[in-house]
Write a protein that holds these residues in place. Sequence first.
Motif, PDB file in Angstrom:
ATOM      1  N   ASP A   1      -4.521   4.773   2.568  1.00 51.54           N
ATOM      2  CA  ASP A   1      -3.693   3.562   2.739  1.00 51.54           C
ATOM      3  C   ASP A   1      -3.610   2.802   4.078  1.00 51.54           C
ATOM      4  O   ASP A   1      -3.803   1.602   4.040  1.00 51.54           O
ATOM      5  CB  ASP A   1      -1.976   3.921   2.675  1.00 51.54           C
ATOM      6  CG  ASP A   1      -2.086   4.585   1.043  1.00 51.54           C
ATOM      7  OD1 ASP A   1      -2.726   4.175   0.454  1.00 51.54           O
ATOM      8  OD2 ASP A   1      -1.108   5.421   0.763  1.00 51.54           O
ATOM      9  N   VAL A   2      -3.689   3.511   5.234  1.00 49.93           N
ATOM     10  CA  VAL A   2      -3.791   2.948   6.337  1.00 49.93           C
ATOM     11  C   VAL A   2      -4.971   2.124   6.835  1.00 49.93           C
ATOM     12  O   VAL A   2      -5.027   0.952   7.265  1.00 49.93           O
ATOM     13  CB  VAL A   2      -3.513   3.655   7.640  1.00 49.93           C
ATOM     14  CG1 VAL A   2      -3.603   3.190   9.008  1.00 49.93           C
ATOM     15  CG2 VAL A   2      -1.901   4.566   7.532  1.00 49.93           C
TER      16      VAL A   2
ATOM     17  N   LEU B   1       2.350   6.932   4.903  1.00 55.17           N
ATOM     18  CA  LEU B   1       1.136   6.421   4.269  1.00 55.17           C
ATOM     19  C   LEU B   1      -0.088   7.268   4.423  1.00 55.17           C
ATOM     20  O   LEU B   1      -0.096   8.061   5.742  1.00 55.17           O
ATOM     21  CB  LEU B   1       0.653   5.025   4.749  1.00 55.17           C
ATOM     22  CG  LEU B   1       1.711   3.873   4.763  1.00 55.17           C
ATOM     23  CD1 LEU B   1       1.128   2.528   5.236  1.00 55.17           C
ATOM     24  CD2 LEU B   1       2.038   3.517   3.313  1.00 55.17           C
ATOM     25  N   THR B   2      -0.864   7.451   3.456  1.00 50.95           N
ATOM     26  CA  THR B   2      -2.065   8.433   3.752  1.00 50.95           C
ATOM     27  C   THR B   2      -3.214   7.592   4.565  1.00 50.95           C
ATOM     28  O   THR B   2      -2.829   6.311   4.795  1.00 50.95           O
ATOM     29  CB  THR B   2      -2.907   8.819   2.382  1.00 50.95           C
ATOM     30  OG1 THR B   2      -3.210   7.228   1.883  1.00 50.95           O
ATOM     31  CG2 THR B   2      -1.609   9.343   1.218  1.00 50.95           C
TER      32      THR B   2
ATOM     33  N   VAL C   1       0.821  -1.216  -0.056  1.00 50.31           N
ATOM     34  CA  VAL C   1       0.060   0.057   0.056  1.00 50.31           C
ATOM     35  C   VAL C   1       0.962   1.247   0.001  1.00 50.31           C
ATOM     36  O   VAL C   1       2.070   1.216   0.585  1.00 50.31           O
ATOM     37  CB  VAL C   1      -0.938  -0.034   1.271  1.00 50.31           C
ATOM     38  CG1 VAL C   1      -1.944  -1.084   1.192  1.00 50.31           C
ATOM     39  CG2 VAL C   1      -0.031  -0.090   2.513  1.00 50.31           C
ATOM     40  N   GLY C   2       0.429   2.214  -0.612  1.00 53.93           N
ATOM     41  CA  GLY C   2       1.219   3.367  -0.886  1.00 53.93           C
ATOM     42  C   GLY C   2       2.468   3.565  -1.790  1.00 53.93           C
ATOM     43  O   GLY C   2       2.627   2.311  -2.393  1.00 53.93           O
ATOM     44  N   GLN C   3       3.143   4.365  -1.641  1.00 53.02           N
ATOM     45  CA  GLN C   3       4.525   4.436  -2.518  1.00 53.02           C
ATOM     46  C   GLN C   3       4.072   4.291  -4.114  1.00 53.02           C
ATOM     47  O   GLN C   3       5.015   3.679  -4.695  1.00 53.02           O
ATOM     48  CB  GLN C   3       5.386   3.278  -2.110  1.00 53.02           C
ATOM     49  CG  GLN C   3       5.679   3.262  -0.503  1.00 53.02           C
ATOM     50  CD  GLN C   3       5.819   5.030   0.194  1.00 53.02           C
ATOM     51  OE1 GLN C   3       6.297   5.643  -0.325  1.00 53.02           O
ATOM     52  NE2 GLN C   3       5.436   4.919   1.532  1.00 53.02           N
TER      53      GLN C   3
ATOM     54  N   LEU D   1      -5.041  -1.128   4.924  1.00 61.21           N
ATOM     55  CA  LEU D   1      -4.264  -1.954   5.398  1.00 61.21           C
ATOM     56  C   LEU D   1      -5.172  -2.595   6.748  1.00 61.21           C
ATOM     57  O   LEU D   1      -4.945  -3.899   6.861  1.00 61.21           O
ATOM     58  CB  LEU D   1      -2.995  -1.508   6.098  1.00 61.21           C
ATOM     59  CG  LEU D   1      -1.946  -2.194   6.362  1.00 61.21           C
ATOM     60  CD1 LEU D   1      -1.573  -3.348   5.330  1.00 61.21           C
ATOM     61  CD2 LEU D   1      -0.820  -1.545   6.755  1.00 61.21           C
TER      62      LEU D   1
ATOM     63  N   ALA E   1       2.424   2.173   9.254  1.00 63.22           N
ATOM     64  CA  ALA E   1       1.640   1.090   8.940  1.00 63.22           C
ATOM     65  C   ALA E   1       1.927  -0.252  10.193  1.00 63.22           C
ATOM     66  O   ALA E   1       0.982  -0.609  10.709  1.00 63.22           O
ATOM     67  CB  ALA E   1       2.267   0.214   7.818  1.00 63.22           C
TER      68      ALA E   1
ATOM     69  N   THR F   1       6.702   2.648   6.900  1.00 60.16           N
ATOM     70  CA  THR F   1       6.402   2.979   5.269  1.00 60.16           C
ATOM     71  C   THR F   1       6.700   1.873   4.194  1.00 60.16           C
ATOM     72  O   THR F   1       6.460   1.904   3.041  1.00 60.16           O
ATOM     73  CB  THR F   1       6.854   4.202   4.829  1.00 60.16           C
ATOM     74  OG1 THR F   1       8.535   4.112   5.114  1.00 60.16           O
ATOM     75  CG2 THR F   1       6.356   5.389   5.736  1.00 60.16           C
TER      76      THR F   1
ATOM     77  N   GLY G   1       0.441   7.641   9.881  1.00 57.90           N
ATOM     78  CA  GLY G   1       1.136   7.123   8.744  1.00 57.90           C
ATOM     79  C   GLY G   1       1.978   6.035   8.805  1.00 57.90           C
ATOM     80  O   GLY G   1       2.641   5.524   7.838  1.00 57.90           O
TER      81      GLY G   1
END
Length: 514
Positions: A172-173, A168-169, A31-33, A176, A209, A63, A207
């Motif tokens: 995103d979190v 992470l936004t 997730v993210g990136q 997850l 994870a 992250t 942010g």
Amino acid sequence: MSLFDAELADTLARTGPLAARMRPASLDEVVGQSHLLGPGSPLRRLVEGVGGSSLLLWGPPGTGKTTIAHLVSRASGRRFRELSAVTAGVKDVRAVIDDARQTLAMTGVRTVLFIDEVHRFTRSQQDSLLPAVESGWVTLVAATTENPSFSVVAPLLSRSLLARLEPLTDADVRDLLLRAARDPRGYGGALTVADDALDHLVRLSGGDARRALTALEAGAEAVLAGHRSGEAPERPVLDLDTAARAIDRAAVRYDRDGDQHYDVISAFIKSLRGSDVDAALHYLARMLEGGEDPRFIARRMIILASEDVGLAEPGALGVAVAAAQALDTVGLPEARLALAQAAIHLALAPKSNAVITAIDAAVADVRAGRFGPVPTPLRDAHYPGAARLGHGAGYRYPHDDPAGVSRQDHLTPPLVGRDYYRPSGHGFEERVSPRLGRLRAIIRGQDASPTEAPPIAAPHTAAATDPAPASDQAPGPAPASDQAPDPASATASDPASDADRATQERPPVPGRTR
């Protein structure tokens, strides 16, 4: 990977912490990136086994740095070796490199060496990696939470791809956490997470994870334990109260020696300079909550009081110094009040950089060699023999002049007439300008018949009798006891005028040098 390592990994996958169990098994689960893992990106190509460049992963905790390192090894079919810079030394690094060389020579299989917290390695430890990285004996994947420009040696930095991971936004979190609640590696749908509990976990994760999953695990285990004992309903629900007990304080992303240290103090100072009191208080709180040395904050406010406020509000320096003294006297957490008071005062004060501009101009002249001998009238004349050298001859004692100031060249000849201090039109400096012009005219002999120099009121007095525009006024009104009398009668109560009259009543002493 040895049989022991395989069995350990299988055990952890079933019984380890939730964050370890939910580690992505492929790029599709990351997730993210998205800015680093898009189609054709260098990082994606490396994970997919194309290319052998070494990699520096820079980003805050939680992250995905360790996850990406594992994916690089798994997707490319390479051996994976992991070291922590906290516990490993040069001997450990060389042992892994020697093993990687032998394996490459005998089987053709390359080794991925993952070093976590690489910024904790000394320069010599980082230098020990260079031959292996340059020769391709290992594919180095190094993770750091600190800016590599400051924490990684330049030769190693130049031999590696640099990937900066972002926090992470919230979305995103959230994804997850929901995945962990449904996925068989997590809780497989065994419990429901209430929306308000989910919002709470997302908001306080910062942010991160790993932090979010750890908090979810703490809350979920409490709910499931109650369900197994018969204290919970048929389908357990992680509600807000349970989530709040699992995590009740947001993660403050701050490091006293890295980027956050410099970035947040920079934002704090620029907010004070920009007169944004709310932003200044926000960044002050972030530093205090992040564990910044409060003496560092106090010192920076003292500097700003002179650099960016100066004589526009002469009391600002005293307020900043008083806050630093209060910090030394009472300490935290109470001293946060004094620091906040000083920050509010500095943010609300009128601004002027005339002080730093003046001293920097004077320093520039000195460094450029624009100076000469001290004028004879200003030289020390207190010791025997000074008179024979002419020291002090021609000095005009200002108190013997009715104006309280005399015609006298104080600057060395190359700089006579040089104006260093140029007051702004803000706050108290607006009232300084007329007197400064009159003083310079008398001192430089530009006024053929010098009379009494106009008095200048103290900051609070001037503010009470001649208010500046609202945007230029210093914080807080002057007390009633500090208010000046009517300007028409100011001469009668002005100490400067009293001194001048006393001077006029006694004849000047010829040739006085003091």
